[in-house]
Write a protein that holds these residues in place. Structure first.
Motif, PDB file in Angstrom:
ATOM      1  N   LYS A  35       3.542  10.231  -9.643  1.00 16.73           N
ATOM      2  CA  LYS A  35       2.869  10.501 -10.913  1.00 16.73           C
ATOM      3  C   LYS A  35       2.109  11.828 -10.874  1.00 16.73           C
ATOM      4  O   LYS A  35       2.113  12.588 -11.847  1.00 16.73           O
ATOM      5  N   VAL A  36       1.444  12.113  -9.768  1.00 15.13           N
ATOM      6  CA  VAL A  36       0.705  13.366  -9.638  1.00 15.13           C
ATOM      7  C   VAL A  36       1.666  14.551  -9.665  1.00 15.13           C
ATOM      8  O   VAL A  36       1.419  15.552 -10.349  1.00 15.13           O
ATOM      9  N   VAL A  37       2.768  14.456  -8.956  1.00 10.46           N
ATOM     10  CA  VAL A  37       3.756  15.535  -8.949  1.00 10.46           C
ATOM     11  C   VAL A  37       4.350  15.716 -10.343  1.00 10.46           C
ATOM     12  O   VAL A  37       4.513  16.837 -10.825  1.00 10.46           O
ATOM     13  N   SER A  38       4.659  14.623 -11.010  1.00 12.16           N
ATOM     14  CA  SER A  38       5.209  14.681 -12.362  1.00 12.16           C
ATOM     15  C   SER A  38       4.217  15.339 -13.323  1.00 12.16           C
ATOM     16  O   SER A  38       4.597  16.186 -14.149  1.00 12.16           O
ATOM     17  N   ALA A  39       2.955  14.974 -13.232  1.00 12.25           N
ATOM     18  CA  ALA A  39       1.936  15.571 -14.093  1.00 12.25           C
ATOM     19  C   ALA A  39       1.783  17.058 -13.805  1.00 12.25           C
ATOM     20  O   ALA A  39       1.657  17.873 -14.727  1.00 12.25           O
ATOM     21  N   PHE A  40       1.829  17.435 -12.545  1.00 11.96           N
ATOM     22  CA  PHE A  40       1.730  18.849 -12.186  1.00 11.96           C
ATOM     23  C   PHE A  40       2.899  19.636 -12.757  1.00 11.96           C
ATOM     24  O   PHE A  40       2.723  20.734 -13.298  1.00 11.96           O
ATOM     25  N   LEU A  41       4.103  19.085 -12.661  1.00 10.71           N
ATOM     26  CA  LEU A  41       5.273  19.761 -13.205  1.00 10.71           C
ATOM     27  C   LEU A  41       5.187  19.899 -14.719  1.00 10.71           C
ATOM     28  O   LEU A  41       5.596  20.919 -15.284  1.00 10.71           O
TER      29      LEU A  41
ATOM     30  N   THR B 227       0.831  -1.203   0.000  1.00  9.80           N
ATOM     31  CA  THR B 227       0.000   0.000   0.000  1.00  9.80           C
ATOM     32  C   THR B 227       0.863   1.250   0.000  1.00  9.80           C
ATOM     33  O   THR B 227       0.592   2.205  -0.736  1.00  9.80           O
ATOM     34  N   LEU B 228       1.921   1.246   0.791  1.00 13.06           N
ATOM     35  CA  LEU B 228       2.814   2.394   0.843  1.00 13.06           C
ATOM     36  C   LEU B 228       3.507   2.610  -0.497  1.00 13.06           C
ATOM     37  O   LEU B 228       3.606   3.744  -0.977  1.00 13.06           O
ATOM     38  N   GLN B 229       3.975   1.533  -1.119  1.00 11.44           N
ATOM     39  CA  GLN B 229       4.628   1.647  -2.421  1.00 11.44           C
ATOM     40  C   GLN B 229       3.657   2.177  -3.479  1.00 11.44           C
ATOM     41  O   GLN B 229       4.030   2.990  -4.325  1.00 11.44           O
ATOM     42  N   THR B 230       2.401   1.741  -3.436  1.00 10.31           N
ATOM     43  CA  THR B 230       1.391   2.233  -4.370  1.00 10.31           C
ATOM     44  C   THR B 230       1.124   3.720  -4.144  1.00 10.31           C
ATOM     45  O   THR B 230       1.039   4.495  -5.104  1.00 10.31           O
ATOM     46  N   ALA B 231       1.007   4.115  -2.894  1.00 10.18           N
ATOM     47  CA  ALA B 231       0.766   5.526  -2.578  1.00 10.18           C
ATOM     48  C   ALA B 231       1.934   6.398  -3.037  1.00 10.18           C
ATOM     49  O   ALA B 231       1.726   7.495  -3.578  1.00 10.18           O
ATOM     50  N   ILE B 232       3.144   5.918  -2.865  1.00 13.84           N
ATOM     51  CA  ILE B 232       4.323   6.671  -3.298  1.00 13.84           C
ATOM     52  C   ILE B 232       4.342   6.798  -4.815  1.00 13.84           C
ATOM     53  O   ILE B 232       4.635   7.869  -5.358  1.00 13.84           O
ATOM     54  N   ALA B 233       4.015   5.720  -5.516  1.00 10.73           N
ATOM     55  CA  ALA B 233       3.995   5.755  -6.986  1.00 10.73           C
ATOM     56  C   ALA B 233       2.934   6.732  -7.494  1.00 10.73           C
ATOM     57  O   ALA B 233       3.190   7.495  -8.437  1.00 10.73           O
TER      58      ALA B 233
END
Length: 109
Positions: free
Chosen positions: A96-102, A86-92
């Motif tokens: 992705k959200v940060v990358s898309a925002f950038l 679950t932690l690894q999924t949340a980090i991924a």
């Protein structure tokens, strides 16, 4: 949590980010089912975050139960592995959200 991730991956370009529909084989019930299961992107992410926190809390309580001797080693290990996944999924998803925002901020207007 995996079901919510699958719902996020089924976003349609024609429907936009505002709603998510699950795919069913029958056409008659799929329209009613999709209307019932439509959620906003923010709601899906909120549900995923809540489930992630619940999984972490469950793993923590299971580890305490293991220390007390009321839970078997197998139960503790299964709970910890689920929490790690679950932690690894949340980090991924966060990455992705940060990358898309950038990427959006780099776009020319």
């Amino acid at each position: 949590m995996i079901n919510n991730v699958q719902n996020v991956s089924s976003l349609s370009l024609t429907r936009g980010i505002g709603s998510v529909a699950t795919e069913n084989s029958s056409t008659a019930s799929s329209a009613a089912e999709s209307a019932k299961n439509d959620q906003s992107f923010a709601a899906i992410l909120g549900n995923m975050a809540t489930q992630a926190v619940d999984t972490m809390k469950g793993a923590e309580s299971m580890s305490f139960a293991g220390i007390k001797g009321t839970a078997t080693t197998r139960e503790v290990v299964d709970s910890m592995l689920q929490a790690e996944q679950t932690l690894q999924t949340a980090i991924a998803i966060r990455d992705k959200v940060v990358s898309a925002f950038l990427e959006v901020t780099k776009m020319q207007m």
